[in-house]
Scaffold this motif. Sequence first.
Motif, PDB file in Angstrom:
ATOM      1  N   ASN A  87      18.156  24.527  -4.350  1.00  0.00           N
ATOM      2  CA  ASN A  87      17.301  23.343  -4.399  1.00  0.00           C
ATOM      3  C   ASN A  87      16.758  23.058  -3.008  1.00  0.00           C
ATOM      4  O   ASN A  87      17.321  23.483  -1.996  1.00  0.00           O
ATOM      5  N   ASP A  88      15.634  22.362  -2.967  1.00  0.00           N
ATOM      6  CA  ASP A  88      15.048  21.953  -1.693  1.00  0.00           C
ATOM      7  C   ASP A  88      14.348  20.625  -1.901  1.00  0.00           C
ATOM      8  O   ASP A  88      13.766  20.371  -2.955  1.00  0.00           O
ATOM      9  N   VAL A  89      14.423  19.780  -0.882  1.00  0.00           N
ATOM     10  CA  VAL A  89      13.713  18.506  -0.886  1.00  0.00           C
ATOM     11  C   VAL A  89      12.825  18.455   0.348  1.00  0.00           C
ATOM     12  O   VAL A  89      13.209  18.952   1.410  1.00  0.00           O
ATOM     13  N   VAL A  90      11.619  17.910   0.177  1.00  0.00           N
ATOM     14  CA  VAL A  90      10.681  17.741   1.289  1.00  0.00           C
ATOM     15  C   VAL A  90      10.275  16.277   1.348  1.00  0.00           C
ATOM     16  O   VAL A  90       9.819  15.711   0.341  1.00  0.00           O
ATOM     17  N   ASP A  91      10.437  15.678   2.508  1.00  0.00           N
ATOM     18  CA  ASP A  91       9.997  14.302   2.770  1.00  0.00           C
ATOM     19  C   ASP A  91       8.510  14.360   3.102  1.00  0.00           C
ATOM     20  O   ASP A  91       8.125  14.863   4.158  1.00  0.00           O
ATOM     21  N   LEU A  92       7.672  13.879   2.201  1.00  0.00           N
ATOM     22  CA  LEU A  92       6.221  13.943   2.394  1.00  0.00           C
ATOM     23  C   LEU A  92       5.746  13.036   3.532  1.00  0.00           C
ATOM     24  O   LEU A  92       4.640  13.211   4.032  1.00  0.00           O
ATOM     25  N   GLY A  93       6.574  12.084   3.946  1.00  0.00           N
ATOM     26  CA  GLY A  93       6.208  11.180   5.029  1.00  0.00           C
ATOM     27  C   GLY A  93       6.701  11.636   6.390  1.00  0.00           C
ATOM     28  O   GLY A  93       6.401  11.010   7.411  1.00  0.00           O
TER      29      GLY A  93
ATOM     30  N   PRO B  18       6.858  13.486   9.885  1.00  0.00           N
ATOM     31  CA  PRO B  18       5.766  13.946  10.749  1.00  0.00           C
ATOM     32  C   PRO B  18       5.468  15.437  10.618  1.00  0.00           C
ATOM     33  O   PRO B  18       4.305  15.836  10.656  1.00  0.00           O
ATOM     34  N   GLU B  19       6.479  16.274  10.410  1.00  0.00           N
ATOM     35  CA  GLU B  19       6.207  17.709  10.276  1.00  0.00           C
ATOM     36  C   GLU B  19       5.567  18.078   8.937  1.00  0.00           C
ATOM     37  O   GLU B  19       5.076  19.182   8.773  1.00  0.00           O
ATOM     38  N   SER B  20       5.564  17.138   7.985  1.00  0.00           N
ATOM     39  CA  SER B  20       4.937  17.387   6.685  1.00  0.00           C
ATOM     40  C   SER B  20       3.482  16.932   6.647  1.00  0.00           C
ATOM     41  O   SER B  20       2.799  17.151   5.651  1.00  0.00           O
ATOM     42  N   ARG B  21       3.022  16.310   7.691  1.00  0.00           N
ATOM     43  CA  ARG B  21       1.640  15.828   7.725  1.00  0.00           C
ATOM     44  C   ARG B  21       0.717  16.892   8.295  1.00  0.00           C
ATOM     45  O   ARG B  21       1.126  17.711   9.124  1.00  0.00           O
ATOM     46  N   ALA B  22      -0.534  16.844   7.888  1.00  0.00           N
ATOM     47  CA  ALA B  22      -1.517  17.842   8.320  1.00  0.00           C
ATOM     48  C   ALA B  22      -1.589  17.934   9.837  1.00  0.00           C
ATOM     49  O   ALA B  22      -1.633  19.033  10.403  1.00  0.00           O
ATOM     50  N   GLU B  23      -1.558  16.806  10.514  1.00  0.00           N
ATOM     51  CA  GLU B  23      -1.680  16.823  11.976  1.00  0.00           C
ATOM     52  C   GLU B  23      -0.443  17.395  12.669  1.00  0.00           C
ATOM     53  O   GLU B  23      -0.514  17.806  13.822  1.00  0.00           O
TER      54      GLU B  23
ATOM     55  N   ARG C  14      13.828  11.679   5.412  1.00  0.00           N
ATOM     56  CA  ARG C  14      14.541  10.511   4.863  1.00  0.00           C
ATOM     57  C   ARG C  14      15.284  10.784   3.568  1.00  0.00           C
ATOM     58  O   ARG C  14      15.856   9.871   2.975  1.00  0.00           O
ATOM     59  N   PHE C  15      15.279  12.050   3.091  1.00  0.00           N
ATOM     60  CA  PHE C  15      15.820  12.339   1.764  1.00  0.00           C
ATOM     61  C   PHE C  15      16.910  13.399   1.780  1.00  0.00           C
ATOM     62  O   PHE C  15      16.898  14.314   2.600  1.00  0.00           O
ATOM     63  N   VAL C  16      17.837  13.255   0.844  1.00  0.00           N
ATOM     64  CA  VAL C  16      18.868  14.257   0.567  1.00  0.00           C
ATOM     65  C   VAL C  16      18.772  14.580  -0.920  1.00  0.00           C
ATOM     66  O   VAL C  16      18.309  13.749  -1.716  1.00  0.00           O
ATOM     67  N   ALA C  17      19.184  15.792  -1.289  1.00  0.00           N
ATOM     68  CA  ALA C  17      19.138  16.185  -2.708  1.00  0.00           C
ATOM     69  C   ALA C  17      20.193  17.240  -2.977  1.00  0.00           C
ATOM     70  O   ALA C  17      20.606  17.973  -2.086  1.00  0.00           O
TER      71      ALA C  17
END
Length: 192
Positions: free
Chosen positions: A4-10, A12-17, A183-186
Amino acid sequence: MIGNDVVDLGDPESRAEGRHVRFDGRVFDETELVLIDAAPEPERVRWLLWAAKESAYKAARKEDSRTVFAPSRFHVRREADPGLSVSIGERRFRVEVVVGAEHVHAVARRASDPPAAVCSAVGTLPELATGSDVVRRLAIASLSRLLGIEPEDIAIRRDGRIPALWLRGRRSPADLSLSHHGRFVAFACTLP
């Protein structure tokens, strides 16, 4: 085998910039790039594909410890029914993805595995807490409720780098996967 994998969309490394200009070219194949470019929310699709690859890698590594995470060699495809598949050479993994408002969570299992009951959950990481500790507590609390046993009767121990579930002092045949990002765990676990 489960991953399993979780990605925090918020995050900074997940943002386009925050992403390197050549990231997409090093991670995604042409079919995946078309999916990203055609999406109304390309960032969500980008991280959905990433989470699918990462979850398949975790399952594949349990099967063969020589498996290397080379995202460009992991190919994600849509299935006829809801869900995705990830192929790594000749190996195929079925991936179920949940996209929340602020996160993406993917759970992968070998495509050849018979359907199994899976327990999974996503939680938030309190400030100043470590992801490893919080995800273990989330898994233990969830499995305790589901299995009707006391949290003290459940332990998560490492077998090398891979977490293993122990019930009442004995290693369980259940397969377990833990993840955390931002910010997330899964977690995801086949039920014993």
